[in-house]
Design a protein around this motif. Sequence first.
Motif, PDB file in Angstrom:
ATOM      1  N   THR A 124       0.838  -1.199   0.000  1.00 15.69           N
ATOM      2  CA  THR A 124       0.000   0.000   0.000  1.00 15.69           C
ATOM      3  C   THR A 124       0.872   1.247   0.000  1.00 15.69           C
ATOM      4  OG1 THR A 124      -0.085  -0.085   2.379  1.00 15.69           O
ATOM      5  CG2 THR A 124      -1.948  -1.019   1.204  1.00 15.69           C
ATOM      6  N   GLY A 125       0.276   2.335  -0.445  1.00 14.41           N
ATOM      7  CA  GLY A 125       0.965   3.617  -0.374  1.00 14.41           C
ATOM      8  C   GLY A 125       1.744   3.968  -1.617  1.00 14.41           C
ATOM      9  N   LEU A 126       1.740   3.093  -2.611  1.00 11.25           N
ATOM     10  CA  LEU A 126       2.414   3.417  -3.863  1.00 11.25           C
ATOM     11  C   LEU A 126       1.368   3.487  -4.969  1.00 11.25           C
ATOM     12  CD1 LEU A 126       5.485   1.014  -3.719  1.00 11.25           C
ATOM     13  CD2 LEU A 126       5.413   3.413  -3.141  1.00 11.25           C
ATOM     14  N   PRO A 127       1.637   4.273  -6.007  1.00 11.47           N
ATOM     15  CA  PRO A 127       0.683   4.303  -7.110  1.00 11.47           C
ATOM     16  C   PRO A 127       0.576   2.941  -7.799  1.00 11.47           C
ATOM     17  CG  PRO A 127       2.586   5.708  -7.570  1.00 11.47           C
ATOM     18  CD  PRO A 127       2.727   5.228  -6.181  1.00 11.47           C
ATOM     19  N   VAL A 128      -0.596   2.684  -8.376  1.00  9.51           N
ATOM     20  CA  VAL A 128      -0.864   1.389  -9.012  1.00  9.51           C
ATOM     21  C   VAL A 128       0.192   1.066 -10.067  1.00  9.51           C
ATOM     22  CG1 VAL A 128      -2.534   0.109 -10.402  1.00  9.51           C
ATOM     23  CG2 VAL A 128      -3.326   1.604  -8.592  1.00  9.51           C
ATOM     24  N   SER A 129       0.681   2.114 -10.735  1.00  7.50           N
ATOM     25  CA  SER A 129       1.621   1.883 -11.828  1.00  7.50           C
ATOM     26  C   SER A 129       2.953   1.321 -11.358  1.00  7.50           C
ATOM     27  CB  SER A 129       1.843   3.185 -12.576  1.00  7.50           C
ATOM     28  OG  SER A 129       2.227   4.187 -11.680  1.00  7.50           O
ATOM     29  N   ASP A 130       3.184   1.273 -10.051  1.00 13.79           N
ATOM     30  CA  ASP A 130       4.429   0.681  -9.557  1.00 13.79           C
ATOM     31  C   ASP A 130       4.336  -0.837  -9.424  1.00 13.79           C
ATOM     32  OD1 ASP A 130       5.437   3.160  -9.449  1.00 13.79           O
ATOM     33  OD2 ASP A 130       5.865   3.216  -7.309  1.00 13.79           O
ATOM     34  N   SER A 131       3.168  -1.393  -9.692  1.00 14.65           N
ATOM     35  CA  SER A 131       3.011  -2.848  -9.623  1.00 14.65           C
ATOM     36  C   SER A 131       3.914  -3.486 -10.652  1.00 14.65           C
ATOM     37  CB  SER A 131       1.574  -3.252  -9.917  1.00 14.65           C
ATOM     38  OG  SER A 131       0.690  -2.554  -9.105  1.00 14.65           O
ATOM     39  N   ARG A 132       4.449  -4.644 -10.320  1.00 11.88           N
ATOM     40  CA  ARG A 132       5.358  -5.294 -11.259  1.00 11.88           C
ATOM     41  C   ARG A 132       5.450  -6.793 -10.989  1.00 11.88           C
ATOM     42  NH1 ARG A 132       8.082  -2.379  -7.542  1.00 11.88           N
ATOM     43  NH2 ARG A 132       9.655  -3.456  -6.312  1.00 11.88           N
ATOM     44  N   ILE A 133       6.160  -7.448 -11.880  1.00 16.38           N
ATOM     45  CA  ILE A 133       6.376  -8.885 -11.756  1.00 16.38           C
ATOM     46  C   ILE A 133       7.817  -9.108 -11.315  1.00 16.38           C
ATOM     47  CG2 ILE A 133       6.309 -11.081 -12.988  1.00 16.38           C
ATOM     48  CD1 ILE A 133       3.726  -9.932 -13.581  1.00 16.38           C
ATOM     49  N   ILE A 134       8.000  -9.978 -10.369  1.00 14.05           N
ATOM     50  CA  ILE A 134       9.343 -10.269  -9.879  1.00 14.05           C
ATOM     51  C   ILE A 134       9.631 -11.742 -10.123  1.00 14.05           C
ATOM     52  CG2 ILE A 134      10.723 -10.476  -7.788  1.00 14.05           C
ATOM     53  CD1 ILE A 134       9.480  -8.052  -6.721  1.00 14.05           C
ATOM     54  N   ALA A 135      10.791 -12.008 -10.656  1.00 15.36           N
ATOM     55  CA  ALA A 135      11.166 -13.400 -10.884  1.00 15.36           C
ATOM     56  C   ALA A 135      11.468 -14.057  -9.546  1.00 15.36           C
ATOM     57  CB  ALA A 135      12.390 -13.466 -11.782  1.00 15.36           C
ATOM     58  N   GLY A 136      11.028 -15.276  -9.380  1.00 16.97           N
ATOM     59  CA  GLY A 136      11.271 -15.986  -8.132  1.00 16.97           C
ATOM     60  C   GLY A 136      10.083 -15.896  -7.214  1.00 16.97           C
ATOM     61  N   CYS A 142       8.764 -28.267 -12.377  1.00 14.60           N
ATOM     62  CA  CYS A 142       7.586 -28.496 -13.201  1.00 14.60           C
ATOM     63  C   CYS A 142       7.557 -27.412 -14.294  1.00 14.60           C
ATOM     64  CB  CYS A 142       6.324 -28.476 -12.360  1.00 14.60           C
ATOM     65  SG  CYS A 142       6.050 -26.957 -11.489  1.00 14.60           S
ATOM     66  N   THR A 143       6.454 -27.345 -15.025  1.00 18.07           N
ATOM     67  CA  THR A 143       6.407 -26.413 -16.149  1.00 18.07           C
ATOM     68  C   THR A 143       6.140 -24.978 -15.710  1.00 18.07           C
ATOM     69  OG1 THR A 143       4.132 -27.092 -16.398  1.00 18.07           O
ATOM     70  CG2 THR A 143       5.730 -28.055 -17.912  1.00 18.07           C
ATOM     71  N   PHE A 144       6.053 -24.773 -14.407  1.00 16.15           N
ATOM     72  CA  PHE A 144       5.789 -23.433 -13.892  1.00 16.15           C
ATOM     73  C   PHE A 144       7.112 -22.767 -13.533  1.00 16.15           C
ATOM     74  CE2 PHE A 144       5.000 -20.865 -10.024  1.00 16.15           C
ATOM     75  CZ  PHE A 144       4.184 -19.910 -10.587  1.00 16.15           C
ATOM     76  N   ILE A 145       7.350 -21.604 -14.102  1.00 15.83           N
ATOM     77  CA  ILE A 145       8.563 -20.859 -13.762  1.00 15.83           C
ATOM     78  C   ILE A 145       8.154 -19.849 -12.709  1.00 15.83           C
ATOM     79  CG2 ILE A 145      10.452 -19.476 -14.653  1.00 15.83           C
ATOM     80  CD1 ILE A 145       9.499 -20.431 -17.465  1.00 15.83           C
ATOM     81  N   PRO A 146       8.634 -19.996 -11.481  1.00 12.04           N
ATOM     82  CA  PRO A 146       8.086 -19.163 -10.404  1.00 12.04           C
ATOM     83  C   PRO A 146       8.314 -17.665 -10.601  1.00 12.04           C
ATOM     84  CG  PRO A 146       9.891 -20.545  -9.623  1.00 12.04           C
ATOM     85  CD  PRO A 146       9.576 -20.992 -10.993  1.00 12.04           C
ATOM     86  N   HIS A 147       7.245 -16.910 -10.493  1.00 18.37           N
ATOM     87  CA  HIS A 147       7.265 -15.456 -10.529  1.00 18.37           C
ATOM     88  C   HIS A 147       6.221 -14.961  -9.547  1.00 18.37           C
ATOM     89  CE1 HIS A 147       9.446 -15.822 -14.336  1.00 18.37           C
ATOM     90  NE2 HIS A 147       9.777 -14.553 -14.174  1.00 18.37           N
ATOM     91  N   CYS A 148       6.443 -13.765  -9.042  1.00 17.09           N
ATOM     92  CA  CYS A 148       5.476 -13.185  -8.123  1.00 17.09           C
ATOM     93  C   CYS A 148       4.959 -11.874  -8.662  1.00 17.09           C
ATOM     94  CB  CYS A 148       6.125 -12.925  -6.768  1.00 17.09           C
ATOM     95  SG  CYS A 148       6.102 -14.355  -5.737  1.00 17.09           S
ATOM     96  N   VAL A 149       3.729 -11.546  -8.298  1.00 21.15           N
ATOM     97  CA  VAL A 149       3.172 -10.254  -8.682  1.00 21.15           C
ATOM     98  C   VAL A 149       3.237  -9.343  -7.473  1.00 21.15           C
ATOM     99  CG1 VAL A 149       1.233  -9.127  -9.795  1.00 21.15           C
ATOM    100  CG2 VAL A 149       1.466 -11.587  -9.958  1.00 21.15           C
ATOM    101  N   VAL A 150       3.807  -8.159  -7.648  1.00 20.29           N
ATOM    102  CA  VAL A 150       3.766  -7.160  -6.594  1.00 20.29           C
ATOM    103  C   VAL A 150       2.685  -6.170  -6.992  1.00 20.29           C
ATOM    104  CG1 VAL A 150       5.024  -5.358  -5.407  1.00 20.29           C
ATOM    105  CG2 VAL A 150       6.190  -7.435  -6.083  1.00 20.29           C
ATOM    106  N   LEU A 151       1.630  -6.113  -6.206  1.00 20.60           N
ATOM    107  CA  LEU A 151       0.520  -5.221  -6.530  1.00 20.60           C
ATOM    108  C   LEU A 151       0.597  -3.989  -5.633  1.00 20.60           C
ATOM    109  CD1 LEU A 151      -2.412  -7.743  -6.905  1.00 20.60           C
ATOM    110  CD2 LEU A 151      -1.389  -6.361  -8.690  1.00 20.60           C
ATOM    111  N   CYS A 152       0.653  -2.824  -6.252  1.00 20.91           N
ATOM    112  CA  CYS A 152       0.707  -1.598  -5.473  1.00 20.91           C
ATOM    113  C   CYS A 152      -0.602  -0.837  -5.642  1.00 20.91           C
ATOM    114  CB  CYS A 152       1.850  -0.710  -5.940  1.00 20.91           C
ATOM    115  SG  CYS A 152       3.423  -1.516  -5.890  1.00 20.91           S
ATOM    116  N   GLY A 153      -0.921  -0.035  -4.675  1.00 24.07           N
ATOM    117  CA  GLY A 153      -2.128   0.775  -4.761  1.00 24.07           C
ATOM    118  C   GLY A 153      -2.181   1.719  -3.588  1.00 24.07           C
TER     119      GLY A 153
END
Lengths: 720, 570
Positions: A226-238, A390-401
């Motif tokens: 929280t506390g960041l603009p939505v546009s700062d959301s991103r995908i992080i490997a791992g 497995c066939t999934f390459i781990p990535h995480c979503v960082v959601l800002c708002g």
Amino acid sequence: MLSSMAATGSVKAALQVAEVLEAIVSCCMGPEGRQVLCTKPTGEVLLSRNGGRLLEALHLQHPIARMIVDCVSSHLKKTGDGAKTFIIFLCHLLRGLHAVTDREKDPLMCENIQTHGRHWKNCCQWKFISQALVTFQTQILDGIMDQYLSRHFLSIFSSVKERTLCRSSLELLLEAYFCGRVGRNNHKFISQLMCDYFFKCMTCKTGIDVFELVDDYFVELNVGVTGLPVSDSRIIAGLVLQKDFSVYCPADGDIRMVIVTETIQPLFSTSGSEFILNSEAQFQTSQFWIMEKTKAIMKHLRSQNVKLLLSSVKQPDLVIYYAGVNGISVVECLSSEEVSLIRRIIGLSPFVPPQAFSQCEISNTALVKFCKPLILRSKRYVHLGLIGTCTFIPHCVVLCGPVRGLIEQHEDALHGAFKMLRQLFKDLDLNYMTQTSDQNGTSSLFIYKNSGESYQAPDTGKGSIQRPYQDTVVENKDELEKPQTYLKVHSNLVISDVELETYIPYSTPTDTFQTDETLKCLSLERNRLTDDYEPLLKNNSTAYSTRGNKRIDISYENLQVTNITGKGSMLPVSCKLQNMGASQSYLSSSMPAGCVLPVGGNFEILLHYYLLNYAKKCHQSEETMVSMIIANALLGIPRVLYKSKTGKYSFPHIYIRAVHALKTNQPLVSSQTGLESVTGKYQLLTSVLQCLTKILTIDLVITVKRHPQKVHNQDSEDEL
Amino acid sequence: MSRLEAKKPSLCKSEPLTSERVRTTLSVLKRIVTSCYGPSGRLKQLHNGFGGYVCTTSQSSALLSHLLVTHPILKILTTSVQNHVSSFSDCGLFTAILCCNLIENVQRLGLTPTTVIRLNKHLLSLCISYLKSETCGCRIPVDFSSTQILLCLVRSILTSKPACMLTREETEHVSALILRAFLLTIPENAEGHIILGKSLIVALKDQRVIDSTVLPGILIEMSEVQLMRLLPIKKSTALKVALFCTTLSGDISDTGEGTVVVSYGVSLENAVLDQLLNLGRQLVSDHVDLVLCQKVIHPSLKQFLNMHRVIAVDRIGVTLMEPLTKMTGTQPIGSLGSISPNSYGSVKDVCTAKFGSKHFFHLIPNEATICSLLLCNRNDTAWDELKLTCQTALHVLQLTLKEPWALLGGGCTETHLAAYIRHKTHNDPKSILKDDECTQTELQLIAEAFCSALESVVGSLEHDGGEILTDMKYGHLWSVQADSPCVANWPDLLSHCGCGLYNSQEELSWSFLRSTRHPFVPQTCLPLEAVGSASNLTLDCLTAKLSGLQVAVETANLILDLSYVIEDKN
């Protein structure tokens, strides 16, 4: 105390309830929909355009309303989409039924329905209607889907056999999905984010299991800031774990990790046992032994190159200290979901400290690319570079708002999108067999009599043609490559038209059924294409003409050229999958995975049109009745979608154009870009019909003034 | 069984923004935040009627955390401001005021939310890209080789918080201290990835502000008696430190889930004490000079260590553990048995210190990235405000280190930005609209609403009835005192613009901020020599302001998009 409702009143009451719900959900429906703010009992606020969430937040008391909400929630559990459409469609169905019994009130209904209405009113038995609905849903609907609608379907896959997915078609699908789910200013961004996530996580061999994995562990795969603009959301490997290291020792190179589910330090006694202390010296030696043992285990781990210890329990200070001394980073108190997610990604079983200690190799270790702290808005997280097996390459979503409520909305929408994709990637079996014999009156109607349209003739007698036909399919593959590659060469060209869709209508594999209209249409389409892009697509049109000789080849080709604003790029050709679908339909009918239609009520208008056609040919009054009501109710959805549009894009215009196109067998042109899943729509339709059947079969509502029982509570826990 | 109580139905309201109640509460909130804004902002006293803590403040973080907001729409607004403040510390009031203004201005227009949201978003991205561009006329590069601009930045933050009750001298003193504290946290020989240290703020209330100071290292507060007991160490080399995170009180650690049966006559306490004394012997033989423990040390062990001229300090608490680990380079010890020699750390020296009525044990590091800022102020409330301000300033300096730019403060950025947007939407509307379905008229209307929202933010800097003007060349802000004669001789009445960069002796033309003006091109590309010559600038943190702007517009968009409010009454 009893309060009862008359049987006829139940539709009226249900209609009243549904209309109230419709008023609420229709304001957040479609691309023009707005947000709803919900407060939780805890005082938190939630922003939502998710129909399911809204219905849940209302805490409705009316018994029929509660039943509707139950139906919606069970539908959502399965598909993750369509709660708002559910309500609107149900409302229109109820309205239709109400009008039938109340003909004076609705002069707009056509004559046909009114005469039947009298009959129905005389019988006054809702049970018949509900039975007719069940019959319709189980016997007629699937047939119509397979017979008529399927020819309009597109496939999301660029190659049906390998199920490869190209980015632009996924973008179209997701953009349309998020249009109805997140705020207007964010939907493009969120759908891009989802697209990125999808393509970063998936390998080419990705199967349905990855969708299941992401769906099941979505909470663990995203981080809200929280506390960041939505546009700062991103995908992080791992993988990002939402806790801090207990000990962090920077390490690089060959990093191995282990998972433990119990304390590493041996304890005096395990549960159920007794430890008897006879002397002080004994206590001291046991303490010493425990210490030495812990030290030895940690040293051993280090000797095996283990530099990361993940623990689902809190480890004693001693373990933490020796981990630090040996350069092993420790993360404690992982939730069971986190542990099982990690285990699923890397296929690692927990490490059990050996009882009798030996210098053997530890087999339960896994290689990690990196492990480091991640700081998001001054909060520390653990960032792991897992190497997936497995066939999934781990990535995480960082959601800002700016607020938690908005992040939750985006989280919900992303999760729902995965549910939707999970459904889309499944084949859907239709409850309909093409090889039905003539004894059944209804199914005989499916054998197409005659019309100006092109059609398919699922003639069971022609089984012999199947084999040669399938051979041609294989040939087609190579043929199709040509225009595709050609189009890619010119992918930088900017097309002036907003959208140009070239449908080459479906024609039967058995060329004897090929009508003149189809051919005319074919050439017409070709001309149009060459007119617009003559200098550029000349080559292409020749490809067409050569392939035109082979007749069948073209008919499976469906060119969709969309001008995406700003980019001027062309959509890759999405190949129509009818060649697959049709050949299968001889045996048993099913909707192949990945069926999509353009958004903007296309599905509803198409089904409406074919249902009306069907109703005209129908002999039984109930069937005609039910088909008409459903057909008319279907139009309610595009009506809401085009509510705010005027002029050329208003609903009547769209509708007339679509019907005209269908009648003259021309391709439907959608005013909106974007695709939606047919499976989802189909499932929605059946869910609504089931819900309606439920409503109609109730003739009395009995209010019980007693505290809810335990059984009741278990039911209500299922609510969303 | 009480859990099974049926849930009450929720309350559902449509078009919440049109309701009179929402409008009134929004305007009340707006009045509260606007009156706090700026150096001459009014203070708010927050207390509950039953006595207890009284907070006097004009800062958004303190204000909003104490305000009890019930309406869901207001809650969205305040939480989003609070979330912004907790990540950037600064520009909270700016965000809140801008958001309120935007909602109010746009509502008056009566356009559809779709259009408003779309255009607001375009205008926001216009602002952001301008503020980030090279041609931006309202930002200056921050030079870390001189303290001038950094001091200006800190000073601006201090002066904008009147509840700290600082005089001009005190402001200068505290600004210098904050800057020193910040510079002490930067490691001396850093390569590539810099990890900043930490400034710990130590409370010294009821003292003169001028007595505040910065010391390298860590101060551990102790009673005088305890301090007297510590023996002075005279040693020329660095002191060896052992830092324990486990308890040394002789508790018997976790014995597992089963039962432990102790035979009669066996004293576990003695056994554990033996163990502790063994540990003490090991520490002594390892030549440890200083034993620090997060938890409690058994008195016997303490006695033993003291006998062997080892200083033992216990009950340090968890908050100091991380800085201590960092400063001494130790590995916190969790074992009562053998201690690995690598776990010990070192400090340069220790001493005792007395500040005011408090006594401290001072650990002086070899290489300092940890420092203690002893902060004094006259009373509790003023001290709390000053502490918050210092934290804000330290955070702003860190943000500036990451993004070495500062925006012109004093309202000049806002008026300049408004002028830029007016000019841009007037002269080049097509580039903003692109292929959208919005018309140019709609764009003009929304742009006007947006610009006047920005301008009324700076309008609220003036609380004493003065007038606010803007010049037609730079688009900066100028303020006139309330009782000044109404003559057209502006250059004499005005001295400097809001940020202090320009003076009125240039050939400028002014107009009232409230009046309508023709759009003009504000001068872009700030000349560097102008910045160099000005010594007393008012500056704002770029990162915080950018985020504040974004959060304000996003939140306003969210609120404008609401069509229903569903209140859970459970």
